[in-house]
Structures are given as C-alpha cells and as structure tokens.
Design an enzyme around this catalytic site. Sequence first.
Site, PDB file in Angstrom:
ATOM      1  N   THR A 200       0.834  -1.206   0.000  1.00  0.00           N
ATOM      2  CA  THR A 200       0.000   0.000   0.000  1.00  0.00           C
ATOM      3  C   THR A 200       0.865   1.251   0.000  1.00  0.00           C
ATOM      4  OG1 THR A 200      -1.694  -1.106   1.267  1.00  0.00           O
ATOM      5  CG2 THR A 200      -1.620   1.289   1.469  1.00  0.00           C
ATOM      6  N   VAL A 229     -12.741  -5.248   2.691  1.00  0.00           N
ATOM      7  CA  VAL A 229     -12.123  -3.915   2.710  1.00  0.00           C
ATOM      8  C   VAL A 229     -11.224  -3.859   3.937  1.00  0.00           C
ATOM      9  CG1 VAL A 229     -12.589  -1.443   2.997  1.00  0.00           C
ATOM     10  CG2 VAL A 229     -14.051  -2.814   1.499  1.00  0.00           C
ATOM     11  N   GLY A 230     -10.041  -3.321   3.770  1.00  0.00           N
ATOM     12  CA  GLY A 230      -9.097  -3.233   4.888  1.00  0.00           C
ATOM     13  C   GLY A 230      -9.119  -1.873   5.549  1.00  0.00           C
ATOM     14  N   ASP A 231      -8.001  -1.531   6.154  1.00  0.00           N
ATOM     15  CA  ASP A 231      -7.890  -0.261   6.883  1.00  0.00           C
ATOM     16  C   ASP A 231      -7.660   0.940   5.975  1.00  0.00           C
ATOM     17  OD1 ASP A 231      -5.328  -1.434   6.216  1.00  0.00           O
ATOM     18  OD2 ASP A 231      -4.438   0.240   7.321  1.00  0.00           O
ATOM     19  N   THR A 251       0.351   0.775   6.841  1.00  0.00           N
ATOM     20  CA  THR A 251       0.379  -0.282   5.830  1.00  0.00           C
ATOM     21  C   THR A 251       0.525  -1.621   6.559  1.00  0.00           C
ATOM     22  OG1 THR A 251       1.491  -1.147   3.852  1.00  0.00           O
ATOM     23  CG2 THR A 251       2.889  -0.033   5.450  1.00  0.00           C
ATOM     24  N   GLY A 254      -4.415  -5.016   7.491  1.00  0.00           N
ATOM     25  CA  GLY A 254      -5.444  -4.016   7.752  1.00  0.00           C
ATOM     26  C   GLY A 254      -6.393  -4.363   8.879  1.00  0.00           C
TER      27      GLY A 254
END
Length: 342
Positions: A200, A229-231, A251, A254
């Site tokens: 990321t 969906v991550g952070d 990064t 997440g």
Amino acid sequence: MNRRKFINKSAVAGAGIATGASLMACNNLSTSTGDVDNNAFAKAQKENIKKPSPIAICTWGFSGATAKAGELLDGGSSALDAIIAGVAVEEENIENTTVGIGATPDREGNVTLDACVMNPEGDCGAVLAVENIVNVAALARKVMEETPHVILAGKGAEEFAYEQGFTKQKLLTEERKEAWKEWLKTSDYKPEINIENHDTIGMLAIDNNGDIAGACTTSGLGYKMKGRVGDSPIIGSGLFIDNEVGGAVATGMGEEVLKTVGSFLIVELMRSGMSPQAACEEAIHRITKKGARYKDFQIAYIAMNKSGETGSHCIHKGFTMMKYQNKKNENISSSFYDTKNS
Ligand code: ASP
C-alpha cells in the site's frame, strides 16, 4: 496562574519549537467548566511551531512517488495536490502488484481498489472496493469535494468516477491473472510478511504554508475474500490528519490496524506531546501486546507532525519509509518491534 496566562507565557517563552511537555501541560489544563479548551491549545501550538520546508513521506521505497510530490511542493503546490500526484505514480505503475493497475485480484479474480484522502481543513473522502478505475485516490478526492458524502463503495463509486470524467480501464494484467490461476491450485490464503517488499502507498505532505494533507491507496490483501475492505480507505485507521497536530498513515495487515484505529491514535498521541516516532511505537505496541499473533503479520506506521518531525515503526524488520525534503529523496529503514524473530 490561570490557564490563559499560562498559555500566553509559554507562547512567549517558547522561542522555536515548544517542548512536548509544555504542550501536554496546555492540553491537560481545563477551563472553569472542566472542559479542555482545544482552541487555546491549538493557538499555543501555532505560536510555538516554526514552519519547516516542504516534506513528503510515504510508506515503502516508492521513490518516484515522493520525488513527484516533492517537486510539486517545491514549486508551491498544495500538500493535497502534491500527494494526489505522488501516489498516482504508483497507481499507474503496472509493476506494483498491490496498488492500482497491475494489482493482485481477490480470490475470484477481480481487482478491487480502496483509497482515502484527507485535507488540511479536516475534510475527507474515500472509495471502497472500486473496479476499473486506476486513480482511486483522485476519485476519493472527488468524493470529498464534489459530493455531500465521505464514502462511496463499489458500483456507486465506479459510476460516480465516470460522471467525473475518469476512464474505464482493465486493472487485471495477464501476469496477475496467471499468478491468480496458479494460486487457485492451492487457494491457500496466507499473507506473508514483507514478501513483495512494496505494498500500500500511504503518503503525508506538508506544504509551503505549513499545511498537512494525506492519502492512502491500495488493492488490499492479495486473494482476499470478495467484498473485503481493509484499513486503508477507513479514516482514522489507514490515515488520519489533524492540521493542528500532524498526520499518520498505515500499511500491513489491515484487520489489525482497524481494531486499534491506529492512525487516529498516533495523531492523538502527538497532540498530547509525543514525537511522531514515539507515537508510532506506541501504536505498534497496542497491537503486539495483545498476544503472539503479531508474529504472523506485518504492520507499519509513518507519521509527521506540524514542525516537520517524522517517524516510522513496524512490527518486523524490512519496512522502509521514503522521505523527500530540500531536494533530498531518502529511503529510511524503519525501527521495528520484533528483534527476536525478525
Ligand atoms: N493495509 C492494506 C490492507 O489491509 C494492505 C497493505 O498495506 O499491505 O488492505
């Protein structure tokens, strides 16, 4: 001594940068009603902080991204314009398998991207699980500036992108498709620490006016479940900016960043007087102290405060942060928590 007098005194006494301790003292003092007076704190900070020359920092070794943002900042661009152009370098880099075009798909073969941005005014925009659009950080900016909302997800975000003039592009390259087919043979979902050594891209910048903005853009974890969906696009977790204090970006795994709202935590710790480095260390500690599971994943944070100090910390050895300032573009090795197993 009443509180206002104290703040005025500390502002006069503090030629140059205020110490964390004095800022902490300001922060902890309360009004006669018992409320913390944040305006007075912010004023004390402003009066004490010297403006640094422009800086761009980002996660991992994305030197082209900080070089681009730095060049724009030196030319007088705003922090927001600089970071959008900076992260676009990686979104458009076909070799980068975790951001933009050429990214690794989910387990069903779809490339879905997540991004968010935050400006110095404290506004933010995010897009989640978007397909067919390369520059999703720029799209998140459009959500922030052109809609009454903060987050658009999936098809809605994609349709909004076309309305805004973004072009439809196939994100899955032949190479990534072949790698995915290979993966399907075992379908073993096991994110590996630093395996690609680039991930990321999260970027923070401070411009000529001393204003801070940030962005985070990613395809998330390779072979994730459809819809995961991550952070990275979640304000407070993947990214947080408070222009009176500083910013932070994350990064790595997440799910674990989300559970500790890491970027917001770092900014709040800096508000109470911690350096960016100490705040990143504390945010990593909040994760590692939960038990031995941290041995199986990597997380890294980078942070910057209003006076241009920067810091980074991660769980396992191997994370680096790019930093551009005064025409110097450096790749800095991050300190790390797990000295025994790294
Ligand atoms: N934080 C990203 C996510 O969990 C992935 C990464 O930075 O490697 O989606």
